[in-house]
Design an enzyme around this catalytic site. Sequence first.
Site, PDB file in Angstrom:
ATOM      1  N   ASN A  22      -4.532 -42.445   1.136  1.00 42.38           N
ATOM      2  CA  ASN A  22      -5.530 -41.764   0.295  1.00 42.38           C
ATOM      3  C   ASN A  22      -5.072 -40.347  -0.036  1.00 42.38           C
ATOM      4  OD1 ASN A  22      -8.093 -43.311  -0.355  1.00 42.38           O
ATOM      5  ND2 ASN A  22      -7.803 -43.824   1.811  1.00 42.38           N
ATOM      6  N   MET A  98      -9.936 -39.585  11.674  1.00 43.23           N
ATOM      7  CA  MET A  98     -10.678 -40.472  12.570  1.00 43.23           C
ATOM      8  C   MET A  98     -11.240 -39.707  13.771  1.00 43.23           C
ATOM      9  SD  MET A  98     -10.363 -43.018  10.670  1.00 43.23           S
ATOM     10  CE  MET A  98     -10.704 -44.608  11.411  1.00 43.23           C
ATOM     11  N   ARG A  99     -12.096 -38.755  13.460  1.00 43.05           N
ATOM     12  CA  ARG A  99     -12.754 -37.966  14.510  1.00 43.05           C
ATOM     13  C   ARG A  99     -14.240 -37.918  14.221  1.00 43.05           C
ATOM     14  NH1 ARG A  99     -10.904 -36.144  19.081  1.00 43.05           N
ATOM     15  NH2 ARG A  99     -12.320 -34.377  18.892  1.00 43.05           N
ATOM     16  N   ILE A 100     -15.037 -37.990  15.273  1.00 44.64           N
ATOM     17  CA  ILE A 100     -16.468 -37.711  15.127  1.00 44.64           C
ATOM     18  C   ILE A 100     -16.617 -36.197  15.143  1.00 44.64           C
ATOM     19  CG2 ILE A 100     -18.710 -37.893  16.278  1.00 44.64           C
ATOM     20  CD1 ILE A 100     -17.744 -40.648  17.318  1.00 44.64           C
ATOM     21  N   HIS A 117     -15.080 -44.059   3.298  1.00 49.90           N
ATOM     22  CA  HIS A 117     -15.252 -45.029   4.376  1.00 49.90           C
ATOM     23  C   HIS A 117     -15.101 -46.432   3.799  1.00 49.90           C
ATOM     24  CE1 HIS A 117     -16.564 -46.581   8.204  1.00 49.90           C
ATOM     25  NE2 HIS A 117     -17.379 -47.395   7.563  1.00 49.90           N
ATOM     26  N   ASP A 153     -20.394 -41.573   9.530  1.00 48.59           N
ATOM     27  CA  ASP A 153     -20.188 -42.353   8.302  1.00 48.59           C
ATOM     28  C   ASP A 153     -21.483 -42.459   7.497  1.00 48.59           C
ATOM     29  OD1 ASP A 153     -17.431 -42.802   8.739  1.00 48.59           O
ATOM     30  OD2 ASP A 153     -17.901 -44.425  10.117  1.00 48.59           O
TER      31      ASP A 153
END
Length: 223
Positions: A22, A98-100, A117, A153
């Site tokens: 992306n 890919m982290r909260i 997402h 998300d």
Amino acid sequence: MRPGGHSEKRRILVLISGGGTNLQALIDATRDDEFPGSIVAVISNKPEAGGLARARHAGIPTETLDHRQYPDRTSFDQALKARIDAHQPDLVVLAGFMRILTSDFVRHYHGRLVNIHPSLLPHYPGLHTHRQALAAGDAEHGATVHFVTEELDGGPGILQTRVPILPNDTETSLAARVLAEEHRIYPDVVRWFCEGRLVLGENAVVFDGQPLAQPLQRAVGEH
Ligand code: GAR
């Protein structure tokens, strides 16, 4: 105004964790002189992320901030925030990051933080979205670009792309078809934001002055 009559480009900062396809789509889009933004830096939380090489190849400054070097989520997010803000971005783009994120971080970038997402949100937040769509027997799957809020998300959807699920689809084949569509929709959303056509209003995404009751929709092959 720059020579030629273009107003100044918006400053885009991209966060990645992985292969960066992306990111590549954004790099390719911003190569166009007419694109209203430029990528000022790429930051990865993983030193081994393949996307870092894509950025370097395009001459974009890269930084790595390894989350494993921090004792907790809060201290990592604070350090990341400081690194990001040093670049004074107008827009922060999560491209496979890919982290909260902590609430404090998300609130700090309210209205200027977007994510992509691989699902038709609100379906399947989190991981293994393609597997879940296949297991559920869904007729279609897709991807969503959304403003980031404190919900994982979640956050108001901007643009969704829908792909049909084919009888012989596997997790891999479906993921590949969705990813190809991600590469088509993400640069468009970034462009709209940079053009000032897209803002996060009080209760909804506002596109061209109109609040969106639901994300804009695009089917495969539509432009
Ligand atoms: C993409 O499919 C993106 O939608 C997903 O990670 C992949 C990154 O690929 N993001 C998430 O799942 C966020 N929750 P890329 O590194 O090749 O762009």
